[in-house]
Write a protein that holds these residues in place. Structure first.
Motif, short mmCIF file in Angstrom:
data_model
loop_
_atom_site.label_atom_id
_atom_site.label_comp_id
_atom_site.label_asym_id
_atom_site.label_seq_id
_atom_site.Cartn_x
_atom_site.Cartn_y
_atom_site.Cartn_z
N GLU A 25 55.37 -7.15 6.83
CA GLU A 25 54.92 -8.54 6.81
C GLU A 25 54.82 -9.13 8.21
N GLU A 26 55.51 -8.52 9.18
CA GLU A 26 55.42 -8.98 10.56
C GLU A 26 54.32 -8.19 11.26
N VAL A 27 53.43 -8.91 11.96
CA VAL A 27 52.22 -8.28 12.49
C VAL A 27 52.09 -8.54 13.99
N LEU A 28 51.88 -7.47 14.73
CA LEU A 28 51.53 -7.54 16.14
C LEU A 28 50.02 -7.44 16.24
N VAL A 29 49.39 -8.38 16.93
CA VAL A 29 47.94 -8.35 17.12
C VAL A 29 47.64 -7.92 18.55
N ILE A 30 46.83 -6.86 18.67
CA ILE A 30 46.31 -6.44 19.97
C ILE A 30 44.81 -6.71 19.93
N SER A 31 44.30 -7.43 20.93
CA SER A 31 42.92 -7.90 20.85
C SER A 31 42.12 -7.59 22.11
N ALA A 32 40.81 -7.59 21.92
CA ALA A 32 39.84 -7.48 23.01
C ALA A 32 38.52 -8.03 22.48
N HIS A 33 37.70 -8.60 23.34
CA HIS A 33 36.42 -9.12 22.83
C HIS A 33 35.34 -8.06 22.96
N LEU A 34 34.52 -7.97 21.91
CA LEU A 34 33.53 -6.90 21.80
C LEU A 34 32.17 -7.27 22.37
N ASP A 35 31.94 -8.54 22.64
CA ASP A 35 30.63 -9.03 23.05
C ASP A 35 30.47 -9.07 24.57
N SER B 243 53.70 -4.02 11.33
CA SER B 243 52.27 -3.76 11.22
C SER B 243 51.56 -4.10 12.53
N ILE B 244 50.46 -3.42 12.77
CA ILE B 244 49.66 -3.69 13.96
C ILE B 244 48.22 -3.93 13.54
N LEU B 245 47.66 -5.07 13.98
CA LEU B 245 46.26 -5.40 13.77
C LEU B 245 45.52 -5.19 15.08
N PHE B 246 44.51 -4.32 15.05
CA PHE B 246 43.66 -4.07 16.22
C PHE B 246 42.42 -4.94 16.03
N LEU B 247 42.36 -6.03 16.79
CA LEU B 247 41.38 -7.09 16.55
C LEU B 247 40.34 -7.15 17.67
N HIS B 248 39.10 -6.77 17.32
CA HIS B 248 37.97 -6.88 18.25
C HIS B 248 37.22 -8.16 17.89
N VAL B 249 37.24 -9.13 18.79
CA VAL B 249 36.65 -10.43 18.45
C VAL B 249 35.29 -10.60 19.09
N THR B 250 34.44 -11.32 18.39
CA THR B 250 33.10 -11.62 18.87
C THR B 250 33.07 -13.00 19.53
N GLY B 251 31.96 -13.32 20.15
CA GLY B 251 31.70 -14.68 20.62
C GLY B 251 32.61 -15.19 21.72
N GLU B 252 33.30 -14.30 22.43
CA GLU B 252 34.17 -14.77 23.51
C GLU B 252 33.36 -15.41 24.63
N GLU B 253 32.27 -14.78 24.99
CA GLU B 253 31.50 -15.24 26.15
C GLU B 253 30.83 -16.59 25.91
N ILE B 254 30.66 -16.97 24.66
CA ILE B 254 29.99 -18.24 24.37
C ILE B 254 30.98 -19.31 23.88
N GLY B 255 32.29 -19.02 24.04
CA GLY B 255 33.25 -20.06 23.70
C GLY B 255 34.47 -19.64 22.91
N LEU B 256 34.89 -18.39 23.00
CA LEU B 256 36.08 -17.89 22.30
C LEU B 256 35.97 -18.07 20.78
N TYR B 257 34.75 -17.95 20.26
CA TYR B 257 34.54 -18.27 18.85
C TYR B 257 35.20 -17.28 17.89
N GLY B 258 35.14 -15.99 18.19
CA GLY B 258 35.69 -15.01 17.26
C GLY B 258 37.19 -15.15 17.07
N SER B 259 37.90 -15.33 18.17
CA SER B 259 39.35 -15.48 18.07
C SER B 259 39.71 -16.84 17.47
N LYS B 260 38.92 -17.85 17.75
CA LYS B 260 39.16 -19.16 17.14
C LYS B 260 38.97 -19.07 15.63
#
Length: 347
Positions: free
Chosen positions: A134-144, A187-204
């Motif tokens: 139930e506890e989750v570590l998020v590792i992220s990077a933007h894909l765009d 648990s580990i979530l590998f999160l590739h977010v979109t829209g970073e370059e136009i305003g951090l939209y994917g992570s938001k």
């Protein structure tokens, strides 16, 4: 002066000092235990960190940051190719999709970008924890990236192809550990977010529509540009800028320092680690959408360079040996977080 009263006063001061010293000692002991007690203390994490290889980083980045991806502008055909490629890599290594139904894409609707004709996707990979799922570590990077201009492709090899492919390799390392019987305790979530370059939209979007509750998210390790060298640092290259590690949790900062000293011994540079830094890097990448929700964060960053947001940000200019070390640093830090006795506390 009354000598008896002096003795009593001195004794009282000594007692207070002794109690204070014991309290400090206990606090330091608790901190040490938090950052060092690992369920797999007898397992060499470097065995799995070393599966993050130069060849795989190079081969995958050359493709991900190739002209075929057309600069990966949010919602573009090139960005769609990019997310399909990421999904194929997760499927190949046997890492499940991060949605509750096992799928890989979290759709970000066009209305969210104020562009009804534009849709995009976050890509989610997931390894379930063996003891505290139930506890989750998020590792992220933007894909765009920023797409094309006047027919010229802006490949974005460092920004943020380097973080994207590092995240894939980190996931593969955790998967290999799990296959050997050392799956992460959390648990580990590998999160590739979109829209970073136009305003951090994917992570938001993810932070407002989390698949896993934000209160159960123990930390976010965000990787954005780790393949190049800041011109200010050319004389000493085994470094990485860390931003945010002590902003919300001293525990996270201490664990980060311990993991680096134990495994990698890179120069952790905190030059830009400040809310009042004039560059405002703390606010300019996807970790911020976690931090503003009280999730402790670390932002891994090599600094800007002459090819930042220019057509010259190509795979041939990546410092691959240093890139490998930085990716391995994120892995071993994640390893310690996922397997530690307790989650980082907010300070």
């Amino acid at each position: 002066m009354n000598f008896k009263h002096t003795i009593l006063a001195v004794s009282a001061v000594a007692l207070i000092a002794s109690c204070s010293s014991k309290k400090k000692s206990n606090e330091e002991k608790d901190k040490k235990e938090m950052v060092s007690t690992n369920a797999y203390a007898d397992v060499d994490a470097m065995k799995y960190a070393n599966t993050i290889t130069l060849d795989e980083l190079r081969d995958q980045l050359y493709y991900y940051a190739s002209d075929e991806m057309e600069g990966r502008y949010t919602g573009s055909p090139g960005q769609k190719k990019a997310v399909e490629y990421l999904q194929s890599l997760y499927e190949k290594m046997g890492v499940a999709g991060g949605n509750l139904d096992g799928s890989y894409f979290q759709t970000v609707p066009g209305s969210y970008f104020n562009k009804p004709d534009l849709t995009s996707e976050n890509v989610l990979g997931f390894i379930k924890g063996t003891e505290k799922p139930e506890e989750v570590l998020v590792i992220s990077a933007h894909l765009d990236h920023i797409g094309t201009k006047n027919g010229v492709v802006f490949n974005g090899a460092d920004d943020d192809g380097s973080g994207t492919i590092a995240l894939i390799e980190i996931a593969e390392a955790f998967k290999k550990a799990a296959e050997d019987g050392y799956g992460p305790k959390r648990s580990i979530l590998f999160l590739h977010v979109t829209g970073e370059e136009i305003g951090l939209y994917g992570s938001k979007y993810y932070s407002e529509n989390p698949v896993y509750a934000m209160e159960n998210t123990i930390a976010n390790l965000n990787i954005d540009m780790i393949g190049r060298i800041d011109p200010k640092r050319e004389a000493k290259t085994d470094y990485i800028y860390l931003i945010g590690s002590d902003m919300l949790s001293q525990d996270l900062h201490d664990l980060s320092e311990m993991a680096n000293e134990k495994y990698m011994k890179l120069d952790l540079d905190y030059t830009y680690n400040g809310k009042d830094d004039p560059n405002r890097f703390y606010y300019r990448s996807d970790h911020y959408n976690f931090a503003k929700n009280d999730v402790p964060v670390i932002f891994y960053f090599n600094g800007t360079h002459e090819d930042y947001h220019r057509a010259g940000d190509t795979p041939d200019k990546i410092e691959y040996e240093l890139y490998q070390k930085r990716a391995q640093l994120v892995f071993v830090t994640a390893w310690e977080l996922a397997n530690s006795q307790s989650r980082p506390t907010l300070k």
